[in-house]
Design a protein around this motif. Structure first.
Motif, mmCIF file in Angstrom:
data_model
loop_
_atom_site.group_PDB
_atom_site.id
_atom_site.type_symbol
_atom_site.label_atom_id
_atom_site.label_comp_id
_atom_site.label_asym_id
_atom_site.label_seq_id
_atom_site.Cartn_x
_atom_site.Cartn_y
_atom_site.Cartn_z
ATOM 1 N N THR A 192 53.064 30.177 16.488
ATOM 2 C CA THR A 192 53.224 29.629 18.130
ATOM 3 C C THR A 192 51.988 28.415 18.633
ATOM 4 N N VAL A 193 51.105 28.415 17.898
ATOM 5 C CA VAL A 193 50.643 26.988 18.048
ATOM 6 C C VAL A 193 50.484 26.551 17.112
ATOM 7 N N PRO A 194 49.649 25.270 17.066
ATOM 8 C CA PRO A 194 49.456 24.516 15.392
ATOM 9 C C PRO A 194 48.063 25.039 15.406
ATOM 10 N N ASP A 195 47.742 25.044 13.184
ATOM 11 C CA ASP A 195 47.141 25.689 13.055
ATOM 12 C C ASP A 195 45.727 24.727 13.187
ATOM 13 N N ARG A 196 44.887 25.281 13.320
ATOM 14 C CA ARG A 196 43.229 24.667 13.571
ATOM 15 C C ARG A 196 42.944 25.182 12.472
ATOM 16 N N VAL A 197 42.835 26.592 11.221
ATOM 17 C CA VAL A 197 41.871 26.557 10.306
ATOM 18 C C VAL A 197 44.055 26.639 9.046
ATOM 19 N N HIS A 198 43.541 25.399 8.386
ATOM 20 C CA HIS A 198 44.167 25.688 7.108
ATOM 21 C C HIS A 198 43.457 24.900 5.294
ATOM 22 N N LEU A 199 44.515 25.730 4.834
ATOM 23 C CA LEU A 199 43.998 25.158 3.954
ATOM 24 C C LEU A 199 44.267 23.607 2.808
ATOM 25 N N ASP A 200 43.390 23.292 2.295
ATOM 26 C CA ASP A 200 43.294 21.873 0.774
ATOM 27 C C ASP A 200 44.192 22.474 -0.239
ATOM 28 N N LEU A 201 44.860 21.566 -0.843
ATOM 29 C CA LEU A 201 45.504 21.754 -2.283
ATOM 30 C C LEU A 201 44.875 20.728 -2.703
ATOM 31 N N MET A 202 44.676 20.566 -4.674
ATOM 32 C CA MET A 202 44.755 19.685 -5.372
ATOM 33 C C MET A 202 45.490 19.783 -6.491
ATOM 34 N N PRO A 203 45.772 18.882 -7.227
ATOM 35 C CA PRO A 203 45.911 18.422 -8.452
ATOM 36 C C PRO A 203 44.552 18.483 -9.588
ATOM 37 N N TYR A 204 44.735 19.495 -10.835
ATOM 38 C CA TYR A 204 43.495 18.811 -10.646
ATOM 39 C C TYR A 204 43.857 17.872 -11.800
ATOM 40 N N PRO A 205 42.712 16.929 -12.156
ATOM 41 C CA PRO A 205 42.681 15.545 -12.870
ATOM 42 C C PRO A 205 42.895 15.088 -13.854
ATOM 43 N N GLY A 206 44.511 13.908 -13.085
ATOM 44 C CA GLY A 206 44.327 13.908 -14.031
ATOM 45 C C GLY A 206 46.482 14.198 -13.973
ATOM 46 N N GLU A 207 47.030 14.713 -13.015
ATOM 47 C CA GLU A 207 48.005 15.161 -12.466
ATOM 48 C C GLU A 207 48.577 14.315 -11.727
ATOM 49 N N ASP A 208 50.042 14.477 -11.591
ATOM 50 C CA ASP A 208 50.892 13.661 -10.063
ATOM 51 C C ASP A 208 51.004 14.766 -9.335
ATOM 52 N N THR A 209 50.513 13.895 -7.867
ATOM 53 C CA THR A 209 50.308 14.228 -7.038
ATOM 54 C C THR A 209 52.039 14.233 -6.115
ATOM 55 N N THR A 210 52.550 13.786 -6.575
ATOM 56 C CA THR A 210 54.040 13.839 -5.856
ATOM 57 C C THR A 210 55.217 14.638 -6.378
ATOM 58 N N ALA A 211 54.454 14.585 -7.981
ATOM 59 C CA ALA A 211 55.322 15.611 -8.742
ATOM 60 C C ALA A 211 55.154 17.247 -8.011
ATOM 61 N N GLU A 212 53.659 17.578 -7.568
ATOM 62 C CA GLU A 212 53.408 18.481 -7.093
ATOM 63 C C GLU A 212 53.884 18.925 -5.356
ATOM 64 N N VAL A 213 54.203 17.676 -4.605
ATOM 65 C CA VAL A 213 54.988 17.480 -3.781
ATOM 66 C C VAL A 213 56.136 18.443 -3.741
ATOM 67 N N THR A 214 56.706 17.270 -4.362
ATOM 68 C CA THR A 214 57.899 17.681 -5.146
ATOM 69 C C THR A 214 58.246 18.943 -5.012
ATOM 70 N N ARG A 215 57.896 19.494 -5.780
ATOM 71 C CA ARG A 215 57.296 21.400 -6.497
ATOM 72 C C ARG A 215 57.469 21.864 -5.391
ATOM 73 N N LEU A 216 56.850 21.795 -4.384
ATOM 74 C CA LEU A 216 56.013 22.791 -3.599
ATOM 75 C C LEU A 216 57.476 22.473 -2.191
ATOM 76 N N ARG A 217 58.479 21.483 -2.334
ATOM 77 C CA ARG A 217 59.268 21.702 -1.647
ATOM 78 C C ARG A 217 60.995 22.465 -2.083
ATOM 79 N N ASP A 218 60.248 22.865 -3.637
ATOM 80 C CA ASP A 218 61.407 23.006 -3.778
ATOM 81 C C ASP A 218 61.198 24.577 -3.837
ATOM 82 N N LEU A 219 60.209 24.386 -3.436
ATOM 83 C CA LEU A 219 59.504 26.362 -3.321
ATOM 84 C C LEU A 219 59.725 26.591 -1.802
#
Length: 251
Positions: A192-219
């Motif tokens: 019911t209210v915006p989150d004040r605590v949340h997780l930050d995710l990160m790809p491993y070095p050399g991975e494609d962030t844009t592709a990961e965001v696309t994959r998350l949207r597909d999920l």
């Protein structure tokens, strides 16, 4: 699957104060960048460790609004090694400004519920063998309506293993079983209210962030426009509306 949760993000009216509390609570050290305060283990990177498979930092960022009376849907469980350690940690946290919280847990539970100086809930757990190798943060705990469905999303999002999934709880951890757990608990009622605590995710070095965001949207994730402008991260929501970010990988 190349994403992993690298830090917990906490919004605060006074990031320096909240950052000091969490640094003392965890035995970590602080650093600052602009108005944000970062907390990380002493002797390690001051920001998320690009090689770490699990949570390795906390980022406390400024927010113009304080926490409401509504319980956070994400909180931290702190690990202890003995009953004496649990008692000592609770006393130390109260000296640092933590306050007891009654969430209806009753008097017979073996854990202690507190809130940090700005009201963010946390639990100090009794010693449990399962958390022997987690470090000071036993688990990031998320309230949700459908743990099984959330386990499917987060199991697909992360390079972690789903250890357990029932109608009431789902548990994920790094593949080697060490480090902080992600636990999804069934709780009645929607967010019911915006989150004040949340997780930050990160790809491993050399991975494609844009592709990961696309994959998350597909999920089933949704990209959020919070007016953040041109920043090196992407804000999203999971299928139940919990906010999280995908950070650019560190070199």
């Amino acid at each position: 699957m190349v994403l992993r949760p690298v830090q917990v993000n906490i919004k605060a009216l006074d990031p320096a104060r909240v950052g000091r509390f969490w640094a003392e609570a965890l035995g970590w050290t602080t650093s600052t960048a602009g108005a944000a305060t970062y907390i990380a283990p002493a002797g390690g990177p001051l920001r998320p460790d690009p090689a770490a498979p699990a949570v390795s930092a906390i980022s406390v960022v400024p927010s113009p609004e304080g926490k409401t009376a509504t319980k956070n849907r994400t909180h931290l469980d702190l690990a202890t090694t003995s009953l004496a350690h649990q008692t000592e940690l609770v006393a130390r946290l109260r000296d640092l400004g933590a306050t007891p919280v009654d969430l209806g847990q009753g008097e017979d539970v073996p854990w202690v519920v507190l809130a940090d100086p700005e009201g963010n809930e946390l639990c100090v757990l009794e010693p449990r063998e399962i958390y022997r190798d987690t470090g000071p943060i036993a688990a990031v705990v998320v309230d949700c309506a459908e743990p099984r469905a959330m386990a499917r999303f987060w199991g697909g999002a992360l390079d972690w293993t789903v250890r357990r999934a029932t109608d009431d709880i789902a548990v994920l951890s790094a593949a080697d079983g060490t480090g902080t757990f992600l636990e999804l608990f069934r709780v009645p009622g929607p967010k019911t209210v915006p989150d004040r605590v949340h997780l930050d995710l990160m790809p491993y070095p050399g991975e494609d962030t844009t592709a990961e965001v696309t994959r998350l949207r597909d999920l089933g994730a949704t990209v959020l426009d919070l007016g953040q402008g041109d920043v090196p991260w992407t804000c999203l929501e999971d299928p139940e509306g919990h906010e999280f970010r995908v950070l650019a990988p560190l070199s």
